[in-house]
Design a protein around this motif. Structure first.
Motif, short mmCIF file in Angstrom:
data_model
loop_
_atom_site.label_atom_id
_atom_site.label_comp_id
_atom_site.label_asym_id
_atom_site.label_seq_id
_atom_site.Cartn_x
_atom_site.Cartn_y
_atom_site.Cartn_z
N UNK A 1 1.33 14.29 8.25
CA UNK A 1 0.59 13.42 9.10
C UNK A 1 0.40 11.95 8.60
N UNK A 2 0.17 11.81 7.40
CA UNK A 2 0.13 10.39 6.99
C UNK A 2 1.51 9.88 6.60
N UNK A 3 2.60 10.44 6.33
CA UNK A 3 3.86 9.92 6.82
C UNK A 3 4.18 9.52 8.10
N UNK A 4 3.68 10.32 8.91
CA UNK A 4 4.09 10.00 10.30
C UNK A 4 3.38 8.80 10.71
N UNK A 5 1.96 8.52 10.37
CA UNK A 5 1.29 7.32 10.69
C UNK A 5 1.94 6.12 10.10
N UNK A 6 2.36 6.19 8.81
CA UNK A 6 2.95 5.04 7.98
C UNK A 6 4.14 4.59 8.73
N UNK A 7 4.96 5.63 8.91
CA UNK A 7 6.60 5.44 9.38
C UNK A 7 6.38 4.95 10.68
N UNK A 8 5.63 5.41 11.72
CA UNK A 8 5.64 4.96 12.98
C UNK A 8 4.92 3.50 13.12
N UNK A 9 4.09 3.52 12.43
CA UNK A 9 3.54 2.06 12.16
C UNK A 9 4.51 0.94 11.72
N UNK A 10 5.32 1.21 10.75
CA UNK A 10 6.25 0.25 10.09
C UNK A 10 7.44 0.12 11.18
N UNK B 1 7.11 0.50 14.35
CA UNK B 1 6.64 -0.17 15.62
C UNK B 1 6.51 -1.61 15.07
N UNK B 2 6.05 -2.15 14.10
CA UNK B 2 6.13 -3.38 13.77
C UNK B 2 7.13 -4.34 13.57
N UNK B 3 8.30 -3.39 13.25
CA UNK B 3 9.52 -3.97 13.06
C UNK B 3 10.50 -4.05 14.31
N UNK C 1 -7.51 -7.18 12.22
CA UNK C 1 -6.15 -7.77 12.83
C UNK C 1 -6.37 -7.47 14.31
N UNK C 2 -5.75 -8.29 15.03
CA UNK C 2 -5.39 -8.18 16.44
C UNK C 2 -4.75 -7.14 16.67
N UNK C 3 -5.18 -6.41 17.96
CA UNK C 3 -4.51 -5.11 18.16
C UNK C 3 -3.20 -5.36 18.60
#
Length: 131
Positions: A40-49, A51-53, A119-121
């Protein structure tokens, strides 16, 4: 592509299970130690990165959202396979370890909350980006 979101979830689950099994071997426990949590931690970090990219479109996120709705039943099913009776019968160490970890996590919530800052959403996805 919803299937890409499910593929990301599956890859994170497999990686988390490997990490959990490796941690179990290192600790000398014949069990997976925290594999789902690591996943779950990997999923959160990976999807966030991603998404930002800009490499994780809304349709892919829907695949992750579908399985996030299933997360609690899956965790309950996995927890039911643990040998709780043997752990409690083995002495108070299992209870103390669980209680200690819970208290430590509660104590760290304010510290972790300060890490990210304000941060801004993320902006909503427009119809043009969905295509």
């Amino acid at each position: 592509m919803i299937i890409y979101g499910v593929a990301v979830l599956a890859a994170c689950l497999l990686a988390g299970m490997i990490v959990g099994d490796a941690l179990g071997v290192l600790l000398g426990v014949d069990s997976n130690v925290g594999g789902v949590g690591f996943a779950m931690l990997m999923l959160i970090v990976l999807t966030d990165r991603l998404r930002r990219a800009g490499h994780f479109p809304q349709h892919s996120a829907e695949g992750v959202l579908f399985w996030s709705a299933m997360y609690i039943p899956i965790v309950v099913a996995m927890a039911s396979t643990q040998n709780v009776v043997a752990a409690v019968g083995g002495g108070p160490v299992a209870f103390l370890a669980g209680a200690g970890a819970t208290v430590l996590c509660w104590a760290l919530v304010p510290a972790v909350a300060r890490i990210g800052g304000a941060e801004a959403p993320l902006p909503p996805v427009s119809e043009e980006e969905e295509v």
